[in-house]
Write a protein that holds these residues in place. Structure first.
Motif, PDB file in Angstrom:
ATOM      1  N   MET A  47       0.733  -1.307   0.081  1.00 12.62           N
ATOM      2  CA  MET A  47       0.135   0.097  -0.052  1.00 12.62           C
ATOM      3  C   MET A  47       0.882   1.243  -0.047  1.00 12.62           C
ATOM      4  SD  MET A  47      -3.063  -1.029  -0.272  1.00 12.62           S
ATOM      5  CE  MET A  47      -2.594  -2.409  -1.174  1.00 12.62           C
ATOM      6  N   ARG A  50       2.180   2.590  -3.279  1.00 16.38           N
ATOM      7  CA  ARG A  50       0.888   3.361  -4.007  1.00 16.38           C
ATOM      8  C   ARG A  50       1.238   4.907  -4.117  1.00 16.38           C
ATOM      9  NH1 ARG A  50      -4.320  -0.629  -4.282  1.00 16.38           N
ATOM     10  NH2 ARG A  50      -3.332  -2.340  -4.921  1.00 16.38           N
ATOM     11  N   ASP A  56      -3.981   8.230   3.867  1.00 13.03           N
ATOM     12  CA  ASP A  56      -4.169   7.466   2.702  1.00 13.03           C
ATOM     13  C   ASP A  56      -3.689   5.763   3.009  1.00 13.03           C
ATOM     14  OD1 ASP A  56      -4.734   9.658   1.191  1.00 13.03           O
ATOM     15  OD2 ASP A  56      -2.559   9.801   0.501  1.00 13.03           O
ATOM     16  N   LEU A  57      -2.645   5.617   3.646  1.00 11.20           N
ATOM     17  CA  LEU A  57      -2.284   4.343   4.058  1.00 11.20           C
ATOM     18  C   LEU A  57      -3.326   3.587   4.929  1.00 11.20           C
ATOM     19  CD1 LEU A  57      -0.328   1.837   3.886  1.00 11.20           C
ATOM     20  CD2 LEU A  57       0.876   3.241   6.120  1.00 11.20           C
ATOM     21  N   ARG A  59      -6.626   4.400   5.158  1.00  5.63           N
ATOM     22  CA  ARG A  59      -7.694   4.029   4.402  1.00  5.63           C
ATOM     23  C   ARG A  59      -7.473   2.800   3.525  1.00  5.63           C
ATOM     24  NH1 ARG A  59      -7.883   9.495   4.141  1.00  5.63           N
ATOM     25  NH2 ARG A  59      -6.763   9.863   2.249  1.00  5.63           N
ATOM     26  N   ARG A  60      -6.338   2.604   3.020  1.00  8.97           N
ATOM     27  CA  ARG A  60      -6.107   1.585   2.202  1.00  8.97           C
ATOM     28  C   ARG A  60      -6.078   0.243   3.066  1.00  8.97           C
ATOM     29  NH1 ARG A  60      -1.118   4.812  -0.763  1.00  8.97           N
ATOM     30  NH2 ARG A  60      -2.651   5.830  -2.370  1.00  8.97           N
ATOM     31  N   LEU A  61      -5.536   0.298   4.079  1.00  5.91           N
ATOM     32  CA  LEU A  61      -5.181  -0.820   5.148  1.00  5.91           C
ATOM     33  C   LEU A  61      -6.727  -0.924   5.974  1.00  5.91           C
ATOM     34  CD1 LEU A  61      -1.784  -0.468   6.263  1.00  5.91           C
ATOM     35  CD2 LEU A  61      -2.374  -1.869   4.556  1.00  5.91           C
ATOM     36  N   THR A 144      -7.855  -5.790  -3.465  1.00  4.14           N
ATOM     37  CA  THR A 144      -6.545  -5.806  -2.603  1.00  4.14           C
ATOM     38  C   THR A 144      -7.038  -4.883  -1.462  1.00  4.14           C
ATOM     39  OG1 THR A 144      -5.073  -6.240  -4.399  1.00  4.14           O
ATOM     40  CG2 THR A 144      -4.374  -5.355  -2.395  1.00  4.14           C
ATOM     41  N   GLU A 145      -7.123  -3.691  -1.636  1.00  2.00           N
ATOM     42  CA  GLU A 145      -7.642  -2.823  -0.554  1.00  2.00           C
ATOM     43  C   GLU A 145      -8.764  -3.176   0.321  1.00  2.00           C
ATOM     44  OE1 GLU A 145      -7.674   1.325  -1.700  1.00  2.00           O
ATOM     45  OE2 GLU A 145      -5.827   0.944  -3.088  1.00  2.00           O
ATOM     46  N   GLN A 146      -9.769  -3.763  -0.340  1.00  2.00           N
ATOM     47  CA  GLN A 146     -10.856  -4.017   0.530  1.00  2.00           C
ATOM     48  C   GLN A 146     -10.605  -5.283   1.306  1.00  2.00           C
ATOM     49  OE1 GLN A 146     -12.666  -4.427  -3.061  1.00  2.00           O
ATOM     50  NE2 GLN A 146     -13.433  -2.327  -3.399  1.00  2.00           N
TER      51      GLN A 146
END
Length: 153
Positions: A47, A50, A56-57, A59-61, A144-146
């Motif tokens: 993540m 990106r 942001d990290l 949110r992605r995780l 991946t993110e979800q």
């Protein structure tokens, strides 16, 4: 053709295979100079690659900003990531991979390719391709993110 396995086995078969692949990935990463990396680090490194901020990290995780900040601090301590001032907004801090982080990410990809080939050697290339195609049809295209958020990583 109906399977003799009950449906409740499917998630466990998938999870066991996933776990086996990830465990072996980390054994091989350790052998190649990355003994401190853990699966959660690998997800975070993907993540971070990106780009973006700690928020942001997070949110992605799928974690809080505080948890993401702790993750970044851990990656910084291991030499895989660093915080830098944004080039577009000096008030913003971005997270970047260090050369060691890029190396770990690259090695992970190489090792996962090796593991895929080893799996194909066990079941045959044709069956491997069938499994991959079926899984690609069954799951979301870019989940991946979800997925990471669902794991609580």
């Amino acid at each position: 053709m109906s399977s003799s396995r009950p449906g409740n086995q499917l998630p466990f078969l998938l999870l066991a295979t996933f776990r086996s692949l990830i465990d072996e990935l980390h054994v091989r990463l350790a052998e190649r100079g990355h003994p401190d990396l853990r699966p959660s680090h690998g997800f975070a490194i993907q993540m971070v690659s990106r780009g973006g901020s700690v928020s942001d990290l997070g949110r992605r995780l799928g974690v809080s900003k505080q948890a993401a900040s702790k993750t970044v601090a851990g990656l910084e301590g291991l030499g895989y990531a660093r915080r830098v001032a944004s080039v577009t907004d000096q008030r913003q801090v971005e997270v970047q991979l260090t050369p060691r982080g890029v190396e770990a990410l690259t090695l992970s990809g190489e090792i996962l390719n090796e593991l895929r080939e080893e799996c194909a050697a066990v079941v045959g290339e044709r069956e491997m391709a069938t499994v991959e195609d079926a899984l690609a049809r069954l799951g979301p295209h870019d989940a991946t993110e979800q997925f990471l958020g669902w794991l609580g990583t």
